[in-house]
Scaffold this motif. Structure first.
Motif, PDB file in Angstrom:
ATOM      1  N   GLY A  72     -36.868 -38.812  29.439  1.00 42.93           N
ATOM      2  CA  GLY A  72     -35.721 -38.977  30.030  1.00 42.93           C
ATOM      3  C   GLY A  72     -35.426 -40.588  30.005  1.00 42.93           C
ATOM      4  N   VAL A  73     -36.549 -41.134  30.537  1.00 34.37           N
ATOM      5  CA  VAL A  73     -36.366 -42.636  30.642  1.00 34.37           C
ATOM      6  C   VAL A  73     -36.408 -43.417  29.268  1.00 34.37           C
ATOM      7  N   GLY A  74     -36.872 -42.743  28.140  1.00 33.91           N
ATOM      8  CA  GLY A  74     -36.949 -43.220  26.813  1.00 33.91           C
ATOM      9  C   GLY A  74     -35.442 -42.903  26.321  1.00 33.91           C
ATOM     10  N   PHE A  75     -35.109 -41.881  26.858  1.00 32.58           N
ATOM     11  CA  PHE A  75     -33.596 -41.430  26.275  1.00 32.58           C
ATOM     12  C   PHE A  75     -32.588 -42.640  26.754  1.00 32.58           C
ATOM     13  N   LEU A  76     -32.717 -43.062  28.234  1.00 33.29           N
ATOM     14  CA  LEU A  76     -31.832 -43.967  28.810  1.00 33.29           C
ATOM     15  C   LEU A  76     -32.021 -45.413  28.297  1.00 33.29           C
ATOM     16  N   LEU A  77     -33.006 -45.857  27.979  1.00 30.31           N
ATOM     17  CA  LEU A  77     -33.237 -47.352  27.553  1.00 30.31           C
ATOM     18  C   LEU A  77     -32.300 -47.538  26.465  1.00 30.31           C
TER      19      LEU A  77
END
Length: 111
Positions: A72-77
Motif C-alpha cells: 500500500g505504501v508503494g502504491f501511494l508513493l
C-alpha cells in the motif's frame, strides 16, 4: 469414536500450516490466495495447539499484514523509482519470510 490421542494429533498436525504457506507463495496471483490464507489463519482458532503451530500462524499473519502495508505504501508513493523500490523490497522481504517460516516448520522449529 475418536480417542484423545488421535484428536490431539489432528490438532497439532502442521498440514494446515503447510497449506497456508502454499497459499502465501502464490501471492503473484493478484494477492488473492494470500488473502484467502489470511482469512483461514484468522478464523482458525483451535482450543489446544502446540507452540510450533501457534508461532507459525502468528508469523504468517504478521508477514501477510506487513506485505499488504508495504504494498500500500508503494502504491501511494508518487515517484515511480521509489514506488518500484518499495515493491521490490516488500516482495523480497515477503519471500524471505515465507521461505524462513516454511523451512523452520519442516525442521520442526518455531519462528
Amino acid at each position: 469414536m475418536i480417542s484423545m490421542t488421535s484428536e490431539k494429533v489432528s490438532i497439532n498436525d502442521p498440514s494446515l500450516v503447510h497449506f497456508l504457506y502454499g497459499l502465501m507463495i502464490a501471492f503473484p496471483l493478484f494477492f488473492l490466495p494470500t488473502l484467502l490464507g489470511l482469512v483461514i489463519n484468522l478464523y482458525h482458532k483451535p482450543v489446544c495447539v502446540s507452540l510450533l503451530i501457534k508461532s507459525h500462524l502468528r508469523w504468517q499473519r504478521h508477514s501477510i499484514i506487513g506485505f499488504a502495508i508495504l504494498s500500500g505504501v508503494g502504491f501511494l508513493l508518487s515517484p515511480l523509482w521509489l514506488s518500484v523500490s518499495v515493491y521490490l523490497l516488500a516482495t523480497l522481504w515477503f519471500c524471505h519470510r515465507i521461505l524462513k517460516g516454511w523451512l523452520n516448520l519442516t525442521e520442526g522449529l518455531t519462528v
